[in-house]
Design an enzyme around this catalytic site. Structure first.
Site, PDB file in Angstrom:
ATOM      1  N   GLU A  77     -16.083   9.469  15.680  1.00  0.00           N
ATOM      2  CA  GLU A  77     -17.429   9.070  15.344  1.00  0.00           C
ATOM      3  C   GLU A  77     -17.278   7.610  15.236  1.00  0.00           C
ATOM      4  O   GLU A  77     -18.040   6.781  15.776  1.00  0.00           O
ATOM      5  CB  GLU A  77     -18.006   9.588  14.011  1.00  0.00           C
ATOM      6  CG  GLU A  77     -19.501   9.351  13.811  1.00  0.00           C
ATOM      7  CD  GLU A  77     -19.934   9.713  12.551  1.00  0.00           C
ATOM      8  OE1 GLU A  77     -19.334   9.929  11.856  1.00  0.00           O
ATOM      9  OE2 GLU A  77     -21.211   9.505  12.221  1.00  0.00           O
ATOM     10  N   ASP A  78     -16.221   6.996  14.517  1.00  0.00           N
ATOM     11  CA  ASP A  78     -16.288   5.543  14.119  1.00  0.00           C
ATOM     12  C   ASP A  78     -15.566   4.574  15.085  1.00  0.00           C
ATOM     13  O   ASP A  78     -15.267   3.549  14.912  1.00  0.00           O
ATOM     14  CB  ASP A  78     -15.579   5.415  12.704  1.00  0.00           C
ATOM     15  CG  ASP A  78     -16.239   6.167  11.748  1.00  0.00           C
ATOM     16  OD1 ASP A  78     -17.504   6.531  12.182  1.00  0.00           O
ATOM     17  OD2 ASP A  78     -15.899   6.138  10.520  1.00  0.00           O
TER      18      ASP A  78
END
Ligand code: MN
Length: 701
Positions: A77-78
């Protein structure tokens, strides 16, 4: 104190003695690299978050895969990391869990409610592949809630609400009590800070004030159980803030009236001892009968087992006591996670078996659980008790109030679909319009161009959208029929007058202050404007000649007949078949004489143009006398006519006329015209006459 990777490795080695922890170490290195330079809102390195989450997972005694996935849970996600990278470095199993977590994190629960249900479904689908996804997601949320103070107030509230509405109920569903409690307490702290603080302070006050009391009660229990040979662990507790808060809110009572804030838990060694202990407790203190609950014999859906009782303790204070075995206590806290924890001899590659056991667990857990829809349903019922969520055949989610029917569904798609709705196929089975939708139903509407709304639909539909549409249709229909009827009535009447001139209806309508001819004819069709009034205006001298007899115009609310979709029409009863209430009837839109009601069996009806037939039914709230004819074949002997008329008289039925004449074989035929109120009255009368000696046959004409 921040968690370090060694804490995690140590924890894991504690329950998996020969664990190959290299994958965990590798995951730690990978995660550290990806999150390098990132910080959390608190200012601490981002890596602390995955470490905390992984540590929680280790404390739940999950396997190495789960711990590694927890360390990696935010890496996709990051960053620019792809799921393929995870698969390449850690294998498909870890990658799948991380992928599932990433998918869930993309779901935005802030959206519209319908969308929310769909999102919920996505989440369930993602996690139903592997329970570890959900468990990691839950502790991820827990850690985020524990560090929520660094967020802005607005996002604090949003995250707390989402936690309370989505994640805490999920934890409850899965029976992970400790997690549910902490999520609820933290959520409440942010959603109602003052309420939380006040309540917490009061509960702590009580705890202090009752400390001696509780330890006295516990001592009594311990020594009594000991004397009966039961080894037990007895714990006292004050209830959690959120559960008391909810109780206050739900019951709308002041704090002073919440009596059972004190609880006690007794842990014994066997099921038999549980019941034995319950009996012993009841022999000391009087129980409140309605509050004795046996969740051992009947476990909750989330596998919770325990005996509950509330007793009047010393001094009359109410104390809730839970009695269970150590294993039940463990399950009561850990729920489904207890079944997912690492056990000796289980191989990491044994995930196929695990998945099967998870599925089996799911099936046992909720017998009817067959697919994600039903899972959604069972979880969601807790979340949104006043709504049902159903699916279109394409898998879209629609939300309705409880009690909604296929009609509501159809109107929510399209007005025309609603107007032509015949019923529906629900989960492949045909159901009637009245069927009440259940969460998880897959609904396909059945339509027919011959179908149209009826007044009864207003009772079947639940949503205001559907009701509005039905009313609009009925009104339009009513108007259309009334216009046609009014026009026919007036035209026919004018024709019969042989005026020798054309009537200007438009001028006429204006003359009577109607905006147009439709409104004018409609008024006549409804009987609001009488034909005589109109004729009087056109040809005053003709009106006088016309006797006021043909049209049996009833006052507005007493026609005795309800015409489907139309109110207050001119109604009369056909002389050919003389229908009475109870008969099956049909309406005939006459040319100029309103609606004539026939018995459905009347031969004349067969000859009528079906387009002019209209569905009618008897108005059950209305009763009046109707004339009918019947004939009696009987012995031609003195006194016969007298006994028949006496039978009629006994029932208080009026005889309008009668004729009698001899037929062949010494019989006589008597024909009566009487007034009756209903078919059942007539049937009763026939029964009486049939029983008379000498009566051979009786027949309605
Ligand atoms: Mn996270």
């Amino acid at each position: 104190m921040t968690v370090r990777i060694n804490d995690i490795l140590e924890e894991v080695s504690g329950y998996i003695p020969d664990a190959d922890t290299r994958i965990i170490e590798k995951a730690y290195v990978f995660s550290a690299r990806v999150h390098q330079g990132q910080t959390r809102l608190s200012g601490e390195p981002y890596l602390n978050h995955p470490l905390e989450v992984a540590y929680l997972i280790a404390q739940m005694h999950l396997d190495v895969t789960a711990v590694a996935a927890a360390l990696l849970h935010d890496t996709i996600e990051d960053s620019l990391t792809k799921v393929e990278d995870i698969a390449a470095g850690f294998g498909d199993e870890v990658a799948q869990v991380v992928d599932g977590l990433t998918k869930i994190s993309k779901i935005d629960f802030r959206s519209e409610e319908e969308q929310q249900a769909e999102n919920f479904r996505k989440m369930i689908l993602a996690m139903s592949k592997d329970l570890r996804i959900l468990l990691i997601k839950l502790v991820d949320r827990l850690h985020n809630m524990r560090t929520l103070q660094y967020h802005k107030p607005k996002s604090q509230e949003r995250i707390a609400r989402e936690t309370l509405e989505i994640y805490a109920p999920l934890a409850n569903r899965l029976g992970i009590h400790w997690l549910q409690i902490e999520l609820e307490e933290l959520s409440l702290k942010y959603l109602d800070p003052t309420g939380y603080k006040t309540l917490k302070a009061r509960l702590e006050d009580i705890e202090k004030a009752k400390e001696a009391y509780l330890s006295d009660v516990m001592g009594q229990i311990r020594s009594k159980l000991e004397s009966m040979g039961i080894k037990a662990e007895v714990k006292g507790r004050i209830k959690h803030v959120y559960s008391v808060y909810q109780k206050l809110k739900k019951q709308g009572i002041p704090f002073e009236d919440v009596y059972d804030v004190m609880g006690m838990r007794i842990i014994v060694s066997s099921v038999a001892e549980c019941y034995e202990t319950l009996g012993i407790i009841h022999s000391i203190w009087k129980p409140i009968q309605s509050r004795i609950k046996d969740f051992i014999a009947m476990p909750k859906a989330n596998m919770y087992q325990s005996l509950h009782t509330t007793v009047f303790g010393p001094g009359g204070d109410r104390i809730e006591i839970q009695i269970r075995t150590r294993e039940m206590d463990y399950i009561a806290n850990e729920g489904i996670a207890a079944h997912w924890r690492y056990k000796d001899g289980m191989q990491i590659s044994d995930h196929e078996g695990e998945r099967l056991s998870w599925l089996r667990q799911l099936l046992e857990w909720q017998k009817e659980l067959k697919d994600p829809h039903e899972f959604l349903q069972s979880v969601k019922i807790d979340l949104y008790p006043e709504d049902v969520y159903v699916f279109t055949p394409k898998g879209e989610v629609k939300r309705f109030p409880v009690g909604a029917t296929p009609l509501d569904f159809a109107y929510s798609v399209h007005t025309q679909l609603g107007n032509q709705c015949m019923g529906a196929k629900v989960n492949g089975k045909i159901v009637p319009l009245r069927y009440k939708l259940n969460s998880g139903d897959v609904v396909e509407i059945l339509r027919s161009s011959k179908q149209h709304p009826g007044k009864d639909w207003l009772r079947i539909a639940k949503t205001s959208r559907a009701k509005t549409k039905i009313k609009a249709w009925l009104r339009a229909q009513e108007n259309e029929q009334s216009i046609a009827l009014g026009r026919e009535i007036l035209e026919k009447r004018i024709k019969s007058l042989h005026l020798g001139k054309e009537v200007d209806y438009e001028a006429m309508a204006k003359d009577f202050s109607f905006p147009d001819t439709d409104a004018f004819f409609m008024a006549i069709g409804f009987g609001r404007l009488s034909v005589n009034q109109v004729i009087n205006r056109i040809a005053p001298e003709e009106q006088k000649k016309e006797p006021k007899r043909q049209i049996r115009k009833k006052s507005q609310d007493s026609s005795g007949i309800v015409v489907k979709g139309v109110e207050n029409l001119l109604v009369r009863y056909a002389k050919c078949c003389r229908p009475i209430p109870g008969d099956e009837v049909v309406g005939f839109i006459t040319r100029g004489r309103g609606i004539t009601v026939h018995r459905s069996s009347c031969p004349y009806v067969m000859e009528i143009d079906p387009r002019r037939l209209i569905a009618v039914e008897w108005d059950k709230n209305f009763s009046e006398n109707h004339e009918i004819d019947f004939s009696v074949m009987c012995a031609d002997k003195p006194g016969m006519l007298g006994s028949i008329t006496a039978a009629i008289g006994t029932r208080n039925i009026n005889i309008i006329s009668m004729k009698a004449y001899p037929v062949a074989n010494g019989s006589a035929m008597c024909v009566f015209r009487v007034t009756v109120k209903s078919l059942s009255e007539l049937k009763d009368l026939f029964g009486d006459i049939r029983r008379l000696k000498g009566v051979e046959r009786i027949e309605r004409q």
